[in-house]
Scaffold this motif. Structure first.
Motif, mmCIF file in Angstrom:
data_model
loop_
_atom_site.group_PDB
_atom_site.id
_atom_site.type_symbol
_atom_site.label_atom_id
_atom_site.label_comp_id
_atom_site.label_asym_id
_atom_site.label_seq_id
_atom_site.Cartn_x
_atom_site.Cartn_y
_atom_site.Cartn_z
ATOM 1 N N UNK A 199 0.892 -1.320 0.095
ATOM 2 C CA UNK A 199 -0.049 0.120 -0.054
ATOM 3 C C UNK A 199 0.852 1.409 0.100
ATOM 4 N N UNK A 200 0.494 2.365 -0.668
ATOM 5 C CA UNK A 200 1.005 3.477 -0.743
ATOM 6 C C UNK A 200 -0.087 4.652 -0.452
ATOM 7 N N UNK A 201 -0.029 5.552 0.356
ATOM 8 C CA UNK A 201 -1.003 6.311 0.895
ATOM 9 C C UNK A 201 -0.647 8.113 0.695
ATOM 10 N N UNK A 202 -1.534 8.887 0.659
ATOM 11 C CA UNK A 202 -1.167 10.256 0.483
ATOM 12 C C UNK A 202 -2.660 10.807 0.894
ATOM 13 N N UNK A 203 -2.451 12.062 1.444
ATOM 14 C CA UNK A 203 -3.643 12.632 1.998
ATOM 15 C C UNK A 203 -3.873 14.192 1.394
ATOM 16 N N UNK A 204 -4.873 14.177 0.935
ATOM 17 C CA UNK A 204 -5.223 15.752 0.584
ATOM 18 C C UNK A 204 -6.374 16.389 1.087
ATOM 19 N N UNK A 205 -6.019 17.535 1.998
ATOM 20 C CA UNK A 205 -7.231 18.094 2.780
ATOM 21 C C UNK A 205 -7.708 17.005 3.714
ATOM 22 N N UNK A 206 -8.807 16.714 3.680
ATOM 23 C CA UNK A 206 -9.363 15.841 4.693
ATOM 24 C C UNK A 206 -9.529 14.326 3.968
ATOM 25 N N UNK A 207 -9.134 14.227 2.861
ATOM 26 C CA UNK A 207 -9.255 12.881 2.152
ATOM 27 C C UNK A 207 -8.207 12.185 2.108
ATOM 28 N N UNK A 208 -8.050 10.826 2.347
ATOM 29 C CA UNK A 208 -6.852 9.815 2.191
ATOM 30 C C UNK A 208 -7.103 9.102 1.003
ATOM 31 N N UNK A 209 -5.999 8.963 0.101
ATOM 32 C CA UNK A 209 -5.931 8.051 -1.146
ATOM 33 C C UNK A 209 -4.998 6.844 -0.839
ATOM 34 N N UNK A 210 -5.230 5.641 -1.310
ATOM 35 C CA UNK A 210 -4.358 4.652 -1.250
ATOM 36 C C UNK A 210 -4.441 3.856 -2.627
ATOM 37 N N UNK A 211 -3.052 3.286 -2.832
ATOM 38 C CA UNK A 211 -2.839 2.293 -4.213
ATOM 39 C C UNK A 211 -2.201 1.156 -3.724
ATOM 40 N N UNK A 212 -2.437 -0.124 -4.276
ATOM 41 C CA UNK A 212 -2.018 -1.136 -3.996
ATOM 42 C C UNK A 212 -1.386 -1.840 -5.584
ATOM 43 N N UNK A 213 -0.543 -2.721 -5.290
ATOM 44 C CA UNK A 213 0.026 -3.602 -6.292
ATOM 45 C C UNK A 213 -1.083 -4.565 -6.785
ATOM 46 N N UNK A 214 -1.224 -4.994 -8.163
ATOM 47 C CA UNK A 214 -2.208 -5.873 -8.858
ATOM 48 C C UNK A 214 -1.736 -6.733 -9.626
ATOM 49 N N UNK A 215 -0.284 -6.648 -9.725
ATOM 50 C CA UNK A 215 0.490 -7.958 -10.706
ATOM 51 C C UNK A 215 -0.286 -8.191 -12.000
ATOM 52 N N UNK A 216 -0.552 -9.556 -12.131
ATOM 53 C CA UNK A 216 -1.107 -9.894 -13.599
ATOM 54 C C UNK A 216 -2.346 -9.413 -13.837
ATOM 55 N N UNK A 217 -3.190 -8.808 -13.053
ATOM 56 C CA UNK A 217 -4.601 -8.677 -13.189
ATOM 57 C C UNK A 217 -4.694 -7.286 -13.817
ATOM 58 N N UNK A 218 -5.691 -7.280 -14.545
ATOM 59 C CA UNK A 218 -6.285 -6.274 -15.521
ATOM 60 C C UNK A 218 -7.906 -5.982 -14.909
ATOM 61 N N UNK A 219 -8.161 -4.632 -14.564
ATOM 62 C CA UNK A 219 -7.463 -3.383 -14.772
ATOM 63 C C UNK A 219 -6.592 -3.374 -13.527
ATOM 64 N N UNK A 220 -5.409 -2.679 -13.523
ATOM 65 C CA UNK A 220 -4.378 -2.458 -12.697
ATOM 66 C C UNK A 220 -4.459 -1.436 -11.534
ATOM 67 N N UNK A 221 -3.747 -1.530 -10.564
ATOM 68 C CA UNK A 221 -3.569 -0.659 -9.316
ATOM 69 C C UNK A 221 -5.154 -0.139 -8.781
ATOM 70 N N UNK A 222 -5.564 -0.692 -7.801
ATOM 71 C CA UNK A 222 -6.790 -0.447 -7.472
ATOM 72 C C UNK A 222 -6.414 0.792 -6.381
ATOM 73 N N UNK A 223 -7.484 1.553 -6.543
ATOM 74 C CA UNK A 223 -7.443 2.961 -5.934
ATOM 75 C C UNK A 223 -8.601 3.072 -4.805
ATOM 76 N N UNK A 224 -8.147 3.538 -3.619
ATOM 77 C CA UNK A 224 -9.267 3.672 -2.324
ATOM 78 C C UNK A 224 -9.401 5.127 -1.805
ATOM 79 N N UNK A 225 -10.331 5.180 -1.377
ATOM 80 C CA UNK A 225 -10.639 6.444 -0.587
ATOM 81 C C UNK A 225 -11.157 6.395 0.850
ATOM 82 N N UNK A 226 -10.760 7.256 1.616
ATOM 83 C CA UNK A 226 -11.175 6.979 2.959
ATOM 84 C C UNK A 226 -11.257 8.695 3.832
#
Length: 503
Positions: free
Chosen positions: A23-50
């Protein structure tokens, strides 16, 4: 309003369950965003918000077009996309990642983390995996990679500016210094890395210097996070990233696994995303307790960390949690051929084939149930638990018959067959995690495969040991994915549901 957990006992882990590593995370204002590895799967790099670092919602995938992600049909399982870094700088999101299956290091940008994301900027001069991005006060962009080495780049063109130079490579004798992240915090630049390999010896270490180029001094308390040599229920902890909350608190997201069964312990869900608090002592980060999920969290929001899934295939597009090995061409996977159904047209002859048409969701609970209603009148296909081409269990329907198939390494076996009447049939797979170990050789879970009668009765056709669908047996870096597939002709699926059980 954004918030953060108040203490280390107010939430349970993992915060993103199932195969969501690096996981890699950053914050923009009051929102957090996170990305993860996806390896051989498509679509790639799932993105999350919290809004609180604990409750995460997937908002998309960064790489969802063939122009962004090329995964050749012969690319290996556990190849593809490794270790993204997600950052926000100068009014936009930046995502850098390695495609080990051919394209090397790639850089993408977006004004909204939910997308759309740009086509890639290629970085041929950046050599090494796990790339990181950090900007100096004068706007210089530093790219740091596993090893650990660093080079200045122009993030808009991908050009390298100068020669790469070695930095700090972690604890002497520790293998695999990787996953570097560079931060400017207070008076120091901090270089966070993972080391020890991504198995039981995994850990996180840190060094600091006065400039982004060093020299760096190691933290005397390294590793600042590891569960090696312990009986903690969460193991393989490492590959961390730091983020500061709007209230000034600090947190680390990192990967870990939940082994089950006897010795050596098997993890089947893949590496998951965990969270721990961080405090600062003498300008060094100190990582707090990693609270496991079995501690009932007195969290204000009481919904489960992963809710049940019901997909009726009534929308024009699949939700972002659906993934496929390497590609998902629309002519082979569509919800438009038969209204309210997912239609899969076979390309590979079985799940042994890298080009098989398979659409699935990550298994996120040690104990769970998945079902689908399949119409095999025009072909053959079914419901499967997949780790890779050589490790999968499935229940497959054809006109008049269903059969259970197990592929374990070089061995492939039809385990059971069962006659069914014409028309659609409900296929069902259940996993039951091992609760108590009575034998050191006992596996992590049992996988039950069968059909469901019209009255809801489960007719079990096979009961298989889950250890053979684990990373400890199969190798690699991924976790189980449960989904539907076609192995001949065209197969239609009316609905799919996934429900967690009690572990």
């Amino acid at each position: 309003m954004a918030s953060t957990p108040e203490t280390d006992d107010t939430f349970g882990n993992p915060v993103i369950a199932g195969f969501h590593p690096d996981p890699s995370v950053c914050r923009v204002g009051e929102d957090y965003y996170l990305a993860c590895s996806s390896f051989e799967y498509f679509p790639g790099v799932p993105l999350f918000h919290s809004r609180d670092l604990v409750h995460w919602t997937q908002i998309g995938n960064a790489l969802e077009r063939p122009s962004q992600l090329r995964l050749p049909p012969d690319s290996a399982a556990s190849g593809g996309l490794y270790a993204p870094t997600l950052r926000h700088h100068d009014g936009r999101f930046w995502l850098i990642v390695t495609n080990v299956s051919g394209d090397g290091n790639l850089l993408f940008t977006a004004t909204d983390a939910a997308g759309p994301w740009s086509d890639p900027v290629r970085l041929p001069g950046v050599r090494g995996i796990d790339p990181d991005l950090a900007w100096d006060d004068d706007g210089t962009c530093w790219c740091t990679v596993a090893g650990v080495s660093q080079v200045r780049i122009d993030p808009y063109t991908g050009e390298t500016l100068g020669e790469p130079r070695r930095l700090w490579s972690g604890t002497p004798g520790a293998k695999a210094p990787e996953a570097p992240h560079l931060y400017h915090i207070g008076d120091y630049w901090y270089l966070l890395i993972a080391e020890g390999g991504t198995e039981r010896c995994h850990g996180v270490s840190i060094a600091r210097g006065r400039t982004p180029q060093g020299p760096f001094e190691a933290c005397p308390a390294n590793p600042i996070l590891t569960h090696r040599g312990t009986d903690h229920p969460i193991q393989n902890t490492g590959h961390g990233d730091l983020v500061q909350g709007p209230d000034g608190s600090w947190w680390m997201v990192f990967l870990g696994v939940r082994p089950h069964g006897g010795s050596p312990g098997w993890h089947v869900l893949g590496r998951e995303t965990f969270l721990a608090p961080v405090i600062w002592v003498d300008d060094w980060p100190v990582v707090g307790a990693v609270t496991p999920l079995m501690s009932a969290p007195p969290w204000p929001l009481q919904e489960p960390l992963v809710a049940p899934v019901r997909e009726d295939f009534e929308l024009g597009e699949l939700a972002p949690g659906w993934i496929s090995p390497r590609s998902r061409p629309e002519e082979h996977c569509t919800t438009k051929e038969r209204a309210g159904w997912l239609s899969l047209r076979a390309r590979g002859h079985s799940l042994d084939d890298p080009e098989v048409i398979f659409v699935g969701r990550r298994q996120q609970h040690p104990t769970c149930r998945a079902r689908t209603l399949v119409d095999p009148a025009e072909g053959r296909g079914g419901l499967a638990v997949r780790l890779d081409e050589q490790h999968h269990y499935e229940i497959e329907a054809a006109p008049g018959e269903v059969r259970v198939i197990a592929r374990i390494g070089p061995l492939r076996s039809v385990v059971a067959t069962h006659p069914v009447s014409g028309g659609p049939v409900v296929l069902r797979i259940e996993t039951a995690a091992t609760r108590q170990v009575h034998d050191a050789r006992q596996g992590p879970d049992t996988v039950h495969l069968g059909v469901q009668d019209t009255d809801g009765t489960f007719v079990e056709l096979a009961r298989l040991d889950g250890r053979y669908l684990s990373t400890e047996v199969a190798g690699g870096f991924t976790g189980r994915v449960i989904g539907v597939y076609a192995s001949a002709g065209t197969v239609h699926f009316d609905w799919f549901d996934y429900e967690p059980g009690e572990d």
